[in-house]
Design a protein around this motif. Structure first.
Motif, PDB file in Angstrom:
ATOM      1  N   SER A  65      66.100 -40.960  39.312  1.00 16.05           N
ATOM      2  CA  SER A  65      66.085 -39.586  38.806  1.00 16.05           C
ATOM      3  C   SER A  65      66.082 -38.563  39.936  1.00 16.05           C
ATOM      4  O   SER A  65      66.700 -37.489  39.820  1.00 16.05           O
TER       5      SER A  65
ATOM      6  N   ARG B  60      68.932 -35.678  40.434  1.00 13.80           N
ATOM      7  CA  ARG B  60      68.552 -34.265  40.555  1.00 13.80           C
ATOM      8  C   ARG B  60      69.135 -33.668  41.831  1.00 13.80           C
ATOM      9  O   ARG B  60      69.664 -32.556  41.828  1.00 13.80           O
TER      10      ARG B  60
ATOM     11  N   VAL C 285      71.834 -30.517  42.121  1.00  9.02           N
ATOM     12  CA  VAL C 285      71.527 -29.303  42.879  1.00  9.02           C
ATOM     13  C   VAL C 285      72.611 -28.997  43.912  1.00  9.02           C
ATOM     14  O   VAL C 285      72.905 -27.835  44.198  1.00  9.02           O
TER      15      VAL C 285
ATOM     16  N   LEU D 172      75.474 -27.364  41.723  1.00  9.44           N
ATOM     17  CA  LEU D 172      75.136 -26.336  40.740  1.00  9.44           C
ATOM     18  C   LEU D 172      75.503 -24.916  41.171  1.00  9.44           C
ATOM     19  O   LEU D 172      76.013 -24.134  40.363  1.00  9.44           O
TER      20      LEU D 172
ATOM     21  N   GLU E 265      74.330 -26.833  33.388  1.00  6.14           N
ATOM     22  CA  GLU E 265      73.520 -25.627  33.303  1.00  6.14           C
ATOM     23  C   GLU E 265      72.218 -25.836  32.526  1.00  6.14           C
ATOM     24  O   GLU E 265      71.236 -25.138  32.766  1.00  6.14           O
TER      25      GLU E 265
ATOM     26  N   ARG F 296      70.610 -28.978  32.055  1.00  8.36           N
ATOM     27  CA  ARG F 296      69.882 -30.223  32.298  1.00  8.36           C
ATOM     28  C   ARG F 296      68.421 -29.954  32.671  1.00  8.36           C
ATOM     29  O   ARG F 296      67.537 -30.784  32.384  1.00  8.36           O
ATOM     30  N   ASP F 297      68.131 -28.807  33.291  1.00  6.50           N
ATOM     31  CA  ASP F 297      66.754 -28.498  33.654  1.00  6.50           C
ATOM     32  C   ASP F 297      65.869 -28.266  32.433  1.00  6.50           C
ATOM     33  O   ASP F 297      64.640 -28.335  32.534  1.00  6.50           O
ATOM     34  N   TYR F 298      66.496 -27.959  31.297  1.00  3.43           N
ATOM     35  CA  TYR F 298      65.723 -27.691  30.084  1.00  3.43           C
ATOM     36  C   TYR F 298      65.568 -28.940  29.216  1.00  3.43           C
ATOM     37  O   TYR F 298      64.874 -28.899  28.199  1.00  3.43           O
TER      38      TYR F 298
ATOM     39  N   ASN G 198      62.064 -34.549  30.322  1.00  4.78           N
ATOM     40  CA  ASN G 198      62.095 -35.529  31.397  1.00  4.78           C
ATOM     41  C   ASN G 198      62.274 -36.938  30.838  1.00  4.78           C
ATOM     42  O   ASN G 198      61.984 -37.215  29.677  1.00  4.78           O
TER      43      ASN G 198
ATOM     44  N   LYS H  70      66.798 -36.277  30.068  1.00  8.41           N
ATOM     45  CA  LYS H  70      67.641 -35.942  31.210  1.00  8.41           C
ATOM     46  C   LYS H  70      68.675 -37.030  31.462  1.00  8.41           C
ATOM     47  O   LYS H  70      69.797 -36.746  31.894  1.00  8.41           O
TER      48      LYS H  70
ATOM     49  N   ASP I  55      72.628 -36.311  31.750  1.00  6.38           N
ATOM     50  CA  ASP I  55      73.414 -36.754  32.901  1.00  6.38           C
ATOM     51  C   ASP I  55      74.534 -37.701  32.478  1.00  6.38           C
ATOM     52  O   ASP I  55      75.596 -37.739  33.096  1.00  6.38           O
TER      53      ASP I  55
ATOM     54  N   ASP J  43      62.730 -35.254  38.886  1.00 13.02           N
ATOM     55  CA  ASP J  43      62.500 -34.482  37.659  1.00 13.02           C
ATOM     56  C   ASP J  43      62.309 -35.402  36.470  1.00 13.02           C
ATOM     57  O   ASP J  43      62.489 -35.001  35.326  1.00 13.02           O
TER      58      ASP J  43
END
Length: 333
Positions: free
Chosen positions: A41, A45, A49, A52, A103, A105-107, A110, A114, A118, A332
């Motif tokens: 993971s 992440r 990044v 992004l 955009e 995936r952060d929301y 976990n 995610k 992905d 994450d």
């Protein structure tokens, strides 16, 4: 060969936009595909990044290419679009899915949440790259047309040559993605990316050479052009030089060198394709001059390109500059 300078300039602007999209967004798509093959993971992440901040600017070149084709060569657009309705729709839907996954995936929750996001990103990137290669292969293969209209069954893109082009482009994008991660990451992920990049470089270059040989069998003009020593000798020398730079780049303190060498090989392959196609925009017989819009429209669009291309290049450069450097983030989940 009676193509006038204005039409050539329009073709060059269009080709430049398409080439920039392939080398820039292709790298992002490659990273997206690699995310689906990574179980860690934290590494996923980190991959997200790295792309992004820049992926959306890269897609600007696709808009310039599509809009430029419609305005500068409307006859070619009118023939290609009906022939490629299905792959274009699939590609755009995949790009939308890729954008949403990146955009949001952060929301996502976990863990499994995610992982699913992905997975969507990876599949969407794979489909986008595959379809783009199939579209390119369909163009090189030739599109049946009569009286300025598409004359086929809409399944040209499913022939063996376009499908093979899609497969090779997917591998090429993954190769660019590994080179990008070697540049932007560190430690275990960087070393793993270096090993993958070395293997993929041999596979991709070998498959590109096979595709070039296959291309020579599609049209008599392709065979003449590709057998011309004035093309293959300098192209071979450039390929050898870029391969040497790529290999030595992993022993340099400048981690961007392997990526730049790989991008150079992509540009070289694109240039060889353009030389083989010229002066046709849609083989086997629609030339640039025949497909071009009026000189007034061409001048109007070229003024727009003269404004938009420097701005887009500056924006891309600024984005890469601001978000340069190695990336390391915490897991994450």
């Amino acid at each position: 060969m009676d193509t006038d300078w204005l039409t050539l300039l329009c073709a060059a602007a269009l080709a430049f936009s398409v080439m920039n999209y392939v080398v820039l967004d292709g790298t992002d798509l490659g990273v997206g595909m690699l995310m689906g093959l990574t179980s860690c993971s934290q590494q996923r992440r980190t991959m997200a990044v790295t792309i992004l901040p820049v992926w959306d600017a890269n897609e600007t070149w696709l808009v310039l290419g599509g809009g430029g084709l419609l305005a500068l060569f409307p006859l070619a657009y009118a023939i290609l679009l009906p022939a490629l309705y299905v792959p274009f729709i699939v590609m755009f839907l995949a790009l939308i899915a890729r954008a949403m996954a990146l955009e949001f995936r952060d929301y996502a929750p976990n863990g499994q949440g995610k992982r699913m996001v992905d997975g969507v990103l990876s599949v969407a990137s794979l489909v986008s790259g595959l379809v783009q290669g199939m579209v390119l292969g369909t163009l090189v293969q030739g599109v049946a047309h009569q009286g300025g209209q598409y004359h086929g069954d809409g399944r040209d893109w499913l022939n063996p040559f376009p499908v093979s082009c899609g497969f090779v482009l997917v591998l090429g994008y993954v190769w660019l993605g590994t080179c990008w991660l070697y540049w932007r990451t560190r430690d275990e992920l960087q070393q793993h990316s270096a090993r993958e990049a070395r293997v993929l470089s041999l596979v991709v270059v070998a498959l590109l050479l096979v595709l070039i040989a296959w291309t020579a069998t599609l049209q008599p003009q392709y065979a003449r052009r590709l057998a011309d020593i004035r093309l293959w000798l300098p192209a071979g020398l450039i390929l050898g030089a870029l391969g040497w730079v790529f290999s030595k780049g992993f022993h340099s303190r400048f981690d961007f060198i392997p990526l730049f060498a790989a991008l150079g090989i992509f540009v070289l392959a694109f240039a060889v394709m353009l030389v083989a196609l010229f002066p046709f925009i849609i083989p086997p017989d629609l030339t640039l001059s025949e497909a071009a819009s009026s000189p007034t429209s061409q001048i109007f669009m070229l003024v727009g390109f003269a404004v938009l291309i420097p701005i887009t290049l500056a924006y891309n450069t600024f984005g890469f500059r601001v978000f340069s450097g190695k990336v390391r983030v915490a897991s994450d989940g």
